[in-house]
Design a protein around this motif. Structure first.
Motif, PDB file in Angstrom:
ATOM      1  N   ALA A 180       0.873  -1.175   0.000  1.00 33.60           N
ATOM      2  CA  ALA A 180       0.000   0.000   0.000  1.00 33.60           C
ATOM      3  C   ALA A 180       0.910   1.226   0.000  1.00 33.60           C
ATOM      4  O   ALA A 180       2.094   1.123   0.353  1.00 33.60           O
ATOM      5  CB  ALA A 180      -0.880  -0.021   1.240  1.00 33.60           C
ATOM      6  N   GLY A 235       1.330  -2.403 -11.006  1.00 31.02           N
ATOM      7  CA  GLY A 235       0.593  -1.390 -10.260  1.00 31.02           C
ATOM      8  C   GLY A 235       1.395  -0.118 -10.061  1.00 31.02           C
ATOM      9  O   GLY A 235       2.108   0.336 -10.965  1.00 31.02           O
ATOM     10  N   LEU A 236       1.292   0.470  -8.860  1.00 26.58           N
ATOM     11  CA  LEU A 236       1.934   1.765  -8.597  1.00 26.58           C
ATOM     12  C   LEU A 236       3.449   1.695  -8.774  1.00 26.58           C
ATOM     13  O   LEU A 236       4.064   0.672  -8.463  1.00 26.58           O
ATOM     14  CB  LEU A 236       1.649   2.210  -7.156  1.00 26.58           C
ATOM     15  N   GLU A 254       1.848   7.719  -2.792  1.00 28.73           N
ATOM     16  CA  GLU A 254       0.393   7.655  -3.022  1.00 28.73           C
ATOM     17  C   GLU A 254       0.119   7.621  -4.517  1.00 28.73           C
ATOM     18  O   GLU A 254       0.874   8.206  -5.304  1.00 28.73           O
ATOM     19  CB  GLU A 254      -0.286   8.927  -2.475  1.00 28.73           C
ATOM     20  N   GLY A 255      -0.963   6.989  -4.917  1.00 32.73           N
ATOM     21  CA  GLY A 255      -1.353   6.979  -6.318  1.00 32.73           C
ATOM     22  C   GLY A 255      -2.445   5.968  -6.536  1.00 32.73           C
ATOM     23  O   GLY A 255      -2.895   5.298  -5.580  1.00 32.73           O
ATOM     24  N   ARG A 256      -2.902   5.880  -7.755  1.00 31.63           N
ATOM     25  CA  ARG A 256      -3.939   4.911  -8.121  1.00 31.63           C
ATOM     26  C   ARG A 256      -3.569   4.284  -9.443  1.00 31.63           C
ATOM     27  O   ARG A 256      -3.327   4.994 -10.425  1.00 31.63           O
ATOM     28  CB  ARG A 256      -5.291   5.616  -8.307  1.00 31.63           C
ATOM     29  N   HIS A 257      -3.526   2.988  -9.476  1.00 29.73           N
ATOM     30  CA  HIS A 257      -3.312   2.287 -10.740  1.00 29.73           C
ATOM     31  C   HIS A 257      -4.692   1.941 -11.317  1.00 29.73           C
ATOM     32  O   HIS A 257      -5.601   1.583 -10.552  1.00 29.73           O
ATOM     33  CB  HIS A 257      -2.479   1.017 -10.497  1.00 29.73           C
ATOM     34  N   PRO A 258      -4.864   2.039 -12.660  1.00 32.30           N
ATOM     35  CA  PRO A 258      -6.200   1.828 -13.242  1.00 32.30           C
ATOM     36  C   PRO A 258      -6.842   0.498 -12.828  1.00 32.30           C
ATOM     37  O   PRO A 258      -8.054   0.438 -12.633  1.00 32.30           O
ATOM     38  CB  PRO A 258      -5.953   1.852 -14.752  1.00 32.30           C
ATOM     39  N   ARG A 259      -6.069  -0.545 -12.705  1.00 38.88           N
ATOM     40  CA  ARG A 259      -6.689  -1.817 -12.326  1.00 38.88           C
ATOM     41  C   ARG A 259      -6.471  -2.174 -10.853  1.00 38.88           C
ATOM     42  O   ARG A 259      -7.376  -2.670 -10.188  1.00 38.88           O
ATOM     43  CB  ARG A 259      -6.156  -2.952 -13.210  1.00 38.88           C
ATOM     44  N   ARG A 310       0.889  -1.407  -5.066  1.00 38.46           N
ATOM     45  CA  ARG A 310       1.977  -1.949  -5.891  1.00 38.46           C
ATOM     46  C   ARG A 310       2.104  -3.425  -5.543  1.00 38.46           C
ATOM     47  O   ARG A 310       2.089  -3.784  -4.360  1.00 38.46           O
ATOM     48  CB  ARG A 310       3.300  -1.244  -5.599  1.00 38.46           C
ATOM     49  N   GLY A 366      -5.629  -0.085  -8.341  1.00 38.79           N
ATOM     50  CA  GLY A 366      -5.960   0.947  -7.355  1.00 38.79           C
ATOM     51  C   GLY A 366      -4.728   1.375  -6.589  1.00 38.79           C
ATOM     52  O   GLY A 366      -3.628   1.434  -7.155  1.00 38.79           O
ATOM     53  N   PRO A 367      -4.874   1.674  -5.274  1.00 36.86           N
ATOM     54  CA  PRO A 367      -3.740   2.192  -4.510  1.00 36.86           C
ATOM     55  C   PRO A 367      -2.823   1.058  -4.044  1.00 36.86           C
ATOM     56  O   PRO A 367      -2.722   0.766  -2.848  1.00 36.86           O
ATOM     57  CB  PRO A 367      -4.405   2.910  -3.326  1.00 36.86           C
TER      58      PRO A 367
END
Ligand code: SIN
Ligand code: FE2
Length: 221
Positions: free
Chosen positions: A131, A157-158, A202-207, A212, A209-210
């Motif tokens: 997270a 992810g992130l 912090e961030g959001r990946h399209p699939r 990695r 979400g928050p």
């Protein structure tokens, strides 16, 4: 007639994988190598996590790790008061670890070969869930019996900053920003080098979400 402009690096990457880039002795960055199969990898991550939920394990000293870890393959890595080791069962459930998905083993062995390590057949994959704020302090992957085989690490992810140092904890570390689909492989002279991950921004990946997710493949036994 004006000269044709040279394609820049950004443009070239649209036409296929970038060339492998060495960042240490025996250590290679394969930028975007897992991107073409990342949907299948994320499906498989979800299936593994459903069968063996990621959990924050404690170090032998009793501190909870900030990343939540699960595993798949014949053996999985665990840490608790008794130390770091590989087990053939998930201690949370008493069941065998979920089998290694074919999509995982396939991309890991192709990536290893692309980096110069032929015939890599991992028997363990750690699936780390970070997270935002979670990190991995400098450490060596040294619990495997077969140190002739490399480590293959796939990021999903992130983005996060990966640190890759040297044979001692004090050695200066190079920093690589790893994004979705990037693969790093290290082995041979750098197999036991220190490495880690800075706190995930912090961030959001399209699939995802928050989140990695990092997959590390090893030949443990
Ligand atoms: C690890 O070294 O165990 C994880 C590396 C990463 O998350 O990129
Ligand atoms: Fe590691």
């Amino acid at each position: 007639m004006p000269a044709r402009p040279l394609a820049d690096v950004q443009t070239l990457s649209l036409f296929g994988p970038e060339a492998p880039r060495a960042f240490g002795p025996g250590a290679v960055l394969l930028r975007g190598f897992a991107t073409p199969t990342s949907d299948a990898l994320m499906d498989a991550v979800e299936a593994v996590a459903a069968a063996a939920p990621p959990r924050r394990m404690s170090t032998p000293g009793g501190k909870p790790m900030s990343a939540a870890i699960t595993c798949c393959g014949a053996v999985g890595w665990v840490t608790d008061r008794k130390g770091y080791r590989y087990t053939d069962r998930d201690p949370s459930s008493g069941r065998p670890w979920p089998p290694m998905p074919a999509s995982f083993a396939d991309v890991a062995s192709r990536a290893a070969a692309h980096a110069g390590y032929v015939d890599f057949t991992p028997d363990a994959c750690l699936v780390n869930h970070y997270a935002p704020g979670a990190r991995m302090t400098l450490h060596r992957d040294e619990d495997e019996e077969d140190l002739d085989q490399p480590i293959v690490s796939i990021s999903l992810g992130l983005p996060a900053t990966f640190l890759f140092g040297g044979p001692t904890r004090r050695d200066r570390a190079v920093r690589l920003l790893l994004t979705h689909g990037d693969v790093v492989v290290w082995g041979g002279p750098s197999r036991l080098f220190y490495h880690g991950v800075l706190p995930v921004p912090e961030g959001r990946h399209p699939r995802l979400g928050p989140l990695r997710v990092n997959l590390t493949f090893r030949k443990a036994r």
